[in-house]
Design a protein around this motif. Structure first.
Motif, PDB file in Angstrom:
ATOM      1  N   GLU A 158       0.867  -1.361   0.060  1.00 40.36           N
ATOM      2  CA  GLU A 158      -0.008   0.204  -0.031  1.00 40.36           C
ATOM      3  C   GLU A 158       0.830   1.212   0.118  1.00 40.36           C
ATOM      4  N   THR A 159       0.926   2.145  -0.899  1.00 45.61           N
ATOM      5  CA  THR A 159       1.538   3.224  -1.083  1.00 45.61           C
ATOM      6  C   THR A 159       1.039   4.467  -0.504  1.00 45.61           C
ATOM      7  N   THR A 160      -0.217   4.502  -0.059  1.00 44.78           N
ATOM      8  CA  THR A 160      -0.816   5.545   0.688  1.00 44.78           C
ATOM      9  C   THR A 160       0.129   6.360   1.743  1.00 44.78           C
ATOM     10  N   TYR A 161       0.485   7.701   1.740  1.00 42.96           N
ATOM     11  CA  TYR A 161       1.089   8.362   2.711  1.00 42.96           C
ATOM     12  C   TYR A 161       0.216   8.984   3.688  1.00 42.96           C
ATOM     13  N   SER A 162       0.765   9.157   4.933  1.00 43.48           N
ATOM     14  CA  SER A 162       0.039   9.876   5.905  1.00 43.48           C
ATOM     15  C   SER A 162       0.813  10.849   6.606  1.00 43.48           C
ATOM     16  N   LEU A 163       0.042  12.076   7.063  1.00 41.51           N
ATOM     17  CA  LEU A 163       0.639  13.249   7.931  1.00 41.51           C
ATOM     18  C   LEU A 163      -0.432  13.153   9.157  1.00 41.51           C
ATOM     19  N   PRO A 164      -0.003  13.025  10.133  1.00 40.37           N
ATOM     20  CA  PRO A 164      -0.617  13.039  11.360  1.00 40.37           C
ATOM     21  C   PRO A 164      -1.297  14.310  11.967  1.00 40.37           C
ATOM     22  N   ARG A 165      -0.938  15.349  11.366  1.00 37.33           N
ATOM     23  CA  ARG A 165      -1.356  16.736  12.008  1.00 37.33           C
ATOM     24  C   ARG A 165      -1.285  17.717  10.846  1.00 37.33           C
ATOM     25  N   ALA A 178       5.072  18.060   6.352  1.00 38.54           N
ATOM     26  CA  ALA A 178       4.384  19.285   6.664  1.00 38.54           C
ATOM     27  C   ALA A 178       4.833  20.314   7.781  1.00 38.54           C
ATOM     28  N   VAL A 179       4.736  21.481   7.324  1.00 41.26           N
ATOM     29  CA  VAL A 179       5.487  22.650   8.168  1.00 41.26           C
ATOM     30  C   VAL A 179       4.456  23.340   8.566  1.00 41.26           C
ATOM     31  N   VAL A 180       3.983  23.641   9.981  1.00 40.15           N
ATOM     32  CA  VAL A 180       3.147  24.263  10.668  1.00 40.15           C
ATOM     33  C   VAL A 180       3.520  25.673  11.274  1.00 40.15           C
ATOM     34  N   LEU A 181       3.082  26.486  10.593  1.00 38.44           N
ATOM     35  CA  LEU A 181       3.735  28.020  10.853  1.00 38.44           C
ATOM     36  C   LEU A 181       2.674  28.775  11.681  1.00 38.44           C
ATOM     37  N   ASP A 182       3.560  29.335  12.689  1.00 41.08           N
ATOM     38  CA  ASP A 182       2.741  30.306  13.740  1.00 41.08           C
ATOM     39  C   ASP A 182       3.438  31.609  13.718  1.00 41.08           C
ATOM     40  N   PRO A 183       3.095  32.426  12.839  1.00 44.17           N
ATOM     41  CA  PRO A 183       3.721  33.763  12.550  1.00 44.17           C
ATOM     42  C   PRO A 183       3.597  34.678  13.767  1.00 44.17           C
ATOM     43  N   ALA A 184       2.585  34.495  14.540  1.00 49.94           N
ATOM     44  CA  ALA A 184       2.411  35.480  15.352  1.00 49.94           C
ATOM     45  C   ALA A 184       3.553  35.254  16.961  1.00 49.94           C
ATOM     46  N   ASN A 185       3.610  33.974  16.623  1.00 51.81           N
ATOM     47  CA  ASN A 185       4.593  33.407  18.023  1.00 51.81           C
ATOM     48  C   ASN A 185       5.928  33.184  17.562  1.00 51.81           C
ATOM     49  N   GLY A 186       6.139  33.259  16.282  1.00 51.08           N
ATOM     50  CA  GLY A 186       7.404  32.865  15.524  1.00 51.08           C
ATOM     51  C   GLY A 186       7.799  31.350  15.532  1.00 51.08           C
ATOM     52  N   PHE A 187       7.079  30.473  15.607  1.00 47.68           N
ATOM     53  CA  PHE A 187       7.113  29.031  15.846  1.00 47.68           C
ATOM     54  C   PHE A 187       6.903  28.408  14.538  1.00 47.68           C
ATOM     55  N   SER A 188       7.626  27.032  14.521  1.00 45.80           N
ATOM     56  CA  SER A 188       7.235  26.301  13.214  1.00 45.80           C
ATOM     57  C   SER A 188       7.275  24.626  13.575  1.00 45.80           C
ATOM     58  N   PHE A 189       6.417  23.944  13.072  1.00 45.95           N
ATOM     59  CA  PHE A 189       6.650  22.498  13.807  1.00 45.95           C
ATOM     60  C   PHE A 189       6.566  21.616  12.396  1.00 45.95           C
ATOM     61  N   ASP A 190       7.419  20.567  12.287  1.00 46.78           N
ATOM     62  CA  ASP A 190       7.623  19.958  11.103  1.00 46.78           C
ATOM     63  C   ASP A 190       7.102  18.477  11.422  1.00 46.78           C
ATOM     64  N   ARG A 191       6.329  17.950  10.538  1.00 47.46           N
ATOM     65  CA  ARG A 191       5.749  16.622  10.606  1.00 47.46           C
ATOM     66  C   ARG A 191       5.992  15.902   9.225  1.00 47.46           C
ATOM     67  N   PRO A 192       6.627  14.681   9.418  1.00 46.00           N
ATOM     68  CA  PRO A 192       7.162  13.783   8.221  1.00 46.00           C
ATOM     69  C   PRO A 192       5.838  13.305   7.444  1.00 46.00           C
ATOM     70  N   LEU A 193       6.224  13.023   5.913  1.00 41.52           N
ATOM     71  CA  LEU A 193       5.323  12.407   5.385  1.00 41.52           C
ATOM     72  C   LEU A 193       5.455  10.932   5.612  1.00 41.52           C
ATOM     73  N   ILE A 194       4.720  10.015   6.034  1.00 37.17           N
ATOM     74  CA  ILE A 194       5.004   8.780   6.556  1.00 37.17           C
ATOM     75  C   ILE A 194       4.236   7.642   5.482  1.00 37.17           C
ATOM     76  N   PRO A 195       5.040   6.817   5.120  1.00 36.44           N
ATOM     77  CA  PRO A 195       4.761   5.680   4.294  1.00 36.44           C
ATOM     78  C   PRO A 195       3.929   4.546   4.976  1.00 36.44           C
ATOM     79  N   HIS A 196       3.283   3.866   4.546  1.00 37.00           N
ATOM     80  CA  HIS A 196       2.659   2.782   5.322  1.00 37.00           C
ATOM     81  C   HIS A 196       3.742   1.780   5.743  1.00 37.00           C
ATOM     82  N   PRO A 197       3.511   1.765   7.240  1.00 44.16           N
ATOM     83  CA  PRO A 197       4.683   0.758   7.749  1.00 44.16           C
ATOM     84  C   PRO A 197       4.763  -0.760   7.505  1.00 44.16           C
TER      85      PRO A 197
END
Length: 256
Positions: free
Chosen positions: A150-157, A237-256
């Protein structure tokens, strides 16, 4: 009557346990239903008639999911003409055909076959392997190895609310062009938006998911279905929070 050593060796070499069974894999009634990670060895020994052997695999492609099957390890005199196809539920309509990963000396000895179900409902499909080069002369030594992914990818957030925005970055690291679809699901698991993409070899794409129709003001998870091979995409996926100057990275995950 006792078997001679040649007959014993021949029996031991039989790989395709579905063929001698009463319920064979010769048609769409096949009960052989591979899943992610399945590895099977089959033979293409001639069937009664005589007729050339054909192997069917039955799969239910989940909604917004994608799949790859691979055949390799050809033995005997199967030749370079082995057909490899995804079929619709009617067992006849061809949805996709195998693509050669082999050398010029045997162009169809190693093949990849991919299918994307870009709809919400599960879809029953079949994989068919047949037309070996040895035809009605094939025996149990004419074998191949079948693999399923199965080649579907997921990002948890992802989060496009509360002043945050999520940017999806994907890179095609495979040897084939990839087309596919990005799917956004809210926290209840309901699809809120989707967007198609095309990635040539070595290309990348940057998608602000808040600009996807239905993506603004929502949060949840992302899945990516596509027609590429298993592991074709790298990304995050990079979650950007401009107001607080933060960013959060979440990897693209293949089916394990």
């Amino acid at each position: 009557q006792a078997l001679d050593l040649e007959q014993v060796d021949r029996i031991r070499s039989i790989a395709d346990v579905w063929d001698p069974a009463i319920d064979t894999d010769d048609n769409t009634g096949s009960d052989n239903t591979p899943i992610h990670g399945t590895i099977q060895v089959h033979d293409l020994g001639v069937r009664p008639g005589p007729v050339a052997d054909v192997d069917f695999y039955s799969i239910e492609a989940r909604g917004f999911g994608s799949y790859e099957a691979v055949i390799d390890g050809l033995a005997g005199d199967t030749g370079g003409s082995l057909s490899f196809q995804f079929l619709a539920s009617d067992g006849t309509t061809i949805l996709a055909s195998g693509f050669s990963l082999g050398s010029a000396s045997c162009t169809l000895c190693t093949q990849t076959l991919r299918f994307e179900n870009n709809q919400a409902t599960p879809r029953p499909v079949f994989i068919r392997v047949g037309t070996p080069g040895c035809g009605t002369s094939c025996d149990s030594s004419d074998q191949y190895t079948f693999r399923m992914f199965e080649t579907t990818y997921s990002l948890p957030r992802y989060n496009n609310s509360g002043g945050q925005a999520t940017v999806l970055i994907m890179h095609n690291v495979s040897e084939l062009a990839v087309t596919g679809n990005i799917h956004l699901f809210n926290t209840a698991g309901t699809q809120v938006g989707s967007q198609a993409f095309t990635l040539p070899v070595n290309a990348h794409v940057v998608v602000n998911t808040s600009t996807i129709a239905g993506g603004a003001g929502t949060s949840g998870v992302i899945t990516v279905s596509h027609n590429g091979r298993y592991g074709s995409l790298a990304g995050k996926a990079v979650v950007l929070d401009p107001a607080n100057g933060f960013s959060f990275d979440r990897p693209l995950i293949p089916h394990p």
